[in-house]
Design a protein around this motif. Sequence first.
Motif, PDB file in Angstrom:
ATOM      1  N   VAL A   1      33.641  22.604  54.171  1.00 50.19           N
ATOM      2  CA  VAL A   1      32.183  22.966  53.089  1.00 50.19           C
ATOM      3  C   VAL A   1      32.577  24.512  52.483  1.00 50.19           C
ATOM      4  N   LEU A   2      32.074  25.749  53.278  1.00 50.87           N
ATOM      5  CA  LEU A   2      32.394  26.350  52.905  1.00 50.87           C
ATOM      6  C   LEU A   2      33.057  26.699  51.983  1.00 50.87           C
ATOM      7  N   LEU A   3      34.437  26.375  52.219  1.00 53.62           N
ATOM      8  CA  LEU A   3      36.203  26.713  51.087  1.00 53.62           C
ATOM      9  C   LEU A   3      35.072  25.722  49.701  1.00 53.62           C
ATOM     10  N   LEU A   4      34.392  24.673  49.859  1.00 56.15           N
ATOM     11  CA  LEU A   4      34.600  23.376  49.184  1.00 56.15           C
ATOM     12  C   LEU A   4      33.478  24.518  48.546  1.00 56.15           C
ATOM     13  N   HIS A   5      32.525  25.435  48.668  1.00 55.09           N
ATOM     14  CA  HIS A   5      31.256  25.562  47.858  1.00 55.09           C
ATOM     15  C   HIS A   5      31.763  26.814  47.471  1.00 55.09           C
ATOM     16  N   LEU A   6      33.027  27.461  47.950  1.00 51.24           N
ATOM     17  CA  LEU A   6      33.479  28.760  46.735  1.00 51.24           C
ATOM     18  C   LEU A   6      34.196  28.298  46.040  1.00 51.24           C
ATOM     19  N   ILE A   7      35.055  26.689  46.294  1.00 51.83           N
ATOM     20  CA  ILE A   7      36.257  26.711  44.859  1.00 51.83           C
ATOM     21  C   ILE A   7      34.982  26.060  43.457  1.00 51.83           C
ATOM     22  N   ARG A   8      34.152  25.548  44.028  1.00 50.91           N
ATOM     23  CA  ARG A   8      32.955  25.042  43.221  1.00 50.91           C
ATOM     24  C   ARG A   8      32.709  26.227  42.348  1.00 50.91           C
ATOM     25  N   PHE A   9      32.066  26.672  43.537  1.00 50.38           N
ATOM     26  CA  PHE A   9      31.342  28.623  42.179  1.00 50.38           C
ATOM     27  C   PHE A   9      32.791  29.163  41.356  1.00 50.38           C
ATOM     28  N   GLN A  10      34.043  28.656  42.272  1.00 50.90           N
ATOM     29  CA  GLN A  10      34.524  29.895  40.786  1.00 50.90           C
ATOM     30  C   GLN A  10      35.284  29.426  39.733  1.00 50.90           C
ATOM     31  N   ASN A  11      35.311  29.438  38.690  1.00 51.66           N
ATOM     32  CA  ASN A  11      35.434  29.751  37.211  1.00 51.66           C
ATOM     33  C   ASN A  11      36.275  30.267  36.471  1.00 51.66           C
ATOM     34  N   ASP A  12      37.309  29.806  35.276  1.00 54.68           N
ATOM     35  CA  ASP A  12      37.932  31.263  34.920  1.00 54.68           C
ATOM     36  C   ASP A  12      37.042  32.373  33.852  1.00 54.68           C
ATOM     37  N   GLY A  13      35.385  32.736  34.218  1.00 59.36           N
ATOM     38  CA  GLY A  13      35.652  33.315  33.380  1.00 59.36           C
ATOM     39  C   GLY A  13      35.123  34.751  33.919  1.00 59.36           C
ATOM     40  N   PHE A  14      35.174  34.454  35.640  1.00 53.38           N
ATOM     41  CA  PHE A  14      35.142  35.822  36.479  1.00 53.38           C
ATOM     42  C   PHE A  14      35.999  36.919  36.088  1.00 53.38           C
ATOM     43  N   LEU A  15      37.026  36.637  36.058  1.00 57.09           N
ATOM     44  CA  LEU A  15      38.518  37.805  36.280  1.00 57.09           C
ATOM     45  C   LEU A  15      39.819  37.415  34.886  1.00 57.09           C
ATOM     46  N   GLU A  16      40.105  37.785  34.078  1.00 55.34           N
ATOM     47  CA  GLU A  16      41.486  38.072  33.698  1.00 55.34           C
ATOM     48  C   GLU A  16      42.551  37.833  34.588  1.00 55.34           C
ATOM     49  N   GLN A  17      42.854  36.704  34.823  1.00 56.11           N
ATOM     50  CA  GLN A  17      44.940  37.184  35.422  1.00 56.11           C
ATOM     51  C   GLN A  17      45.641  37.631  34.925  1.00 56.11           C
TER      52      GLN A  17
ATOM     53  N   TYR B   1      42.275  34.926  41.568  1.00 52.48           N
ATOM     54  CA  TYR B   1      41.683  36.498  41.744  1.00 52.48           C
ATOM     55  C   TYR B   1      41.266  37.060  43.286  1.00 52.48           C
ATOM     56  N   PRO B   2      41.406  38.522  43.042  1.00 54.64           N
ATOM     57  CA  PRO B   2      40.970  39.649  44.576  1.00 54.64           C
ATOM     58  C   PRO B   2      39.358  39.024  44.815  1.00 54.64           C
ATOM     59  N   LEU B   3      38.392  38.870  43.911  1.00 52.20           N
ATOM     60  CA  LEU B   3      37.500  38.631  44.232  1.00 52.20           C
ATOM     61  C   LEU B   3      36.232  38.353  43.535  1.00 52.20           C
TER      62      LEU B   3
ATOM     63  N   PHE C   1      27.830  41.847  50.993  1.00 49.08           N
ATOM     64  CA  PHE C   1      25.937  41.512  50.695  1.00 49.08           C
ATOM     65  C   PHE C   1      25.309  42.523  50.306  1.00 49.08           C
ATOM     66  N   GLU C   2      25.675  42.691  49.000  1.00 52.32           N
ATOM     67  CA  GLU C   2      25.883  44.462  48.402  1.00 52.32           C
ATOM     68  C   GLU C   2      24.022  43.988  48.125  1.00 52.32           C
ATOM     69  N   THR C   3      23.622  43.432  47.707  1.00 51.96           N
ATOM     70  CA  THR C   3      22.212  43.324  47.738  1.00 51.96           C
ATOM     71  C   THR C   3      21.319  41.700  48.007  1.00 51.96           C
ATOM     72  N   LYS C   4      20.543  41.113  47.994  1.00 53.05           N
ATOM     73  CA  LYS C   4      19.535  39.642  48.563  1.00 53.05           C
ATOM     74  C   LYS C   4      20.426  38.904  47.794  1.00 53.05           C
ATOM     75  N   ASN C   5      20.403  39.514  46.210  1.00 52.16           N
ATOM     76  CA  ASN C   5      20.508  38.745  44.799  1.00 52.16           C
ATOM     77  C   ASN C   5      22.369  39.098  44.173  1.00 52.16           C
ATOM     78  N   LYS C   6      22.752  39.756  45.429  1.00 51.03           N
ATOM     79  CA  LYS C   6      24.814  39.695  45.017  1.00 51.03           C
ATOM     80  C   LYS C   6      25.451  40.150  45.814  1.00 51.03           C
ATOM     81  N   LEU C   7      26.706  39.117  45.729  1.00 52.09           N
ATOM     82  CA  LEU C   7      27.445  39.144  46.770  1.00 52.09           C
ATOM     83  C   LEU C   7      28.594  38.821  46.497  1.00 52.09           C
ATOM     84  N   ILE C   8      29.525  39.981  46.461  1.00 54.94           N
ATOM     85  CA  ILE C   8      30.600  39.883  46.192  1.00 54.94           C
ATOM     86  C   ILE C   8      31.933  39.467  46.762  1.00 54.94           C
ATOM     87  N   VAL C   9      32.525  37.997  47.091  1.00 54.21           N
ATOM     88  CA  VAL C   9      34.120  37.869  48.277  1.00 54.21           C
ATOM     89  C   VAL C   9      34.768  38.148  47.403  1.00 54.21           C
TER      90      VAL C   9
END
Length: 244
Positions: free
Chosen positions: A119-135, A78-80, A23-31
């Motif tokens: 429930v937590l994992l399903l939330h993370l799966i939904r948040f993740q998309n192909d635009g974060f990082l290149e594999q 992705y690693p994060l 939890f880097e800041t209130k509006n930035k979470l790095i997973v």
Amino acid sequence: MINVFESNIVLLSNNSMGIYFEFETKNKLIVHFKPLNEVFKSEAFNNNKGVLLNFERDLIDEDDIEYVLDVMSLFNKYPLFILTDIIEIKKIRKLIQLLENEFKDEAVSYIMLKTLLKVLLLHLIRFQNDGFLEQDLNQKRVFEFLELMEIHFLQETATKYYANKIGVSSKRLNQILKEKLNLTAKQIIQQRQITEAKRRLVRSEISTKELAFELGFDSMSSFSRFFKKYVGVPPSEFKKESLA
């Protein structure tokens, strides 16, 4: 679950998976993710203000294959990834808090922990998309191998089968897996067989003979030798000790 993490080690077995919420800041979470057979990337712990969640893969194995593959994809793509939506970050914080409360409760429920984790994992799966990082190509091949193995390991245990499906030689596949996971294809498949064998021995009425053939062994004795080599005791003794 730990609030402060100081080193890059595996806390559980090779069959554990890990998530570090920074939890880097209130509006930035790095997973940050730790897939099976790996450790967290070194940059995961530059900031100790976070929450570490480690769990054995048994907690996802009992669900349908689509969910299992989605979770494997989440950890291996992705690693994060980074969340910046305040509402979504609040949801993740709330779920983490519920997990922590249940974990620390004297009357902790396995079913409740498993449900909250899902429930937590399903939330993370939904948040993740192909635009974060290149594999990179090799990471894609690792994920493709793990996905194929999850579907076919009961029928196919030869490295060549998976190499052909991915479009590389067996030697090249093993090179990639050694580089990324420090294991060969055969070792990963055997590890998966052991995990499945343990789960079924403890949570079903299957006999050792039936299990041996379901896992692709040509005899009960060869399966028993294999199981004892990796677990330290024969399957029948493991089941007896687990249910004692």
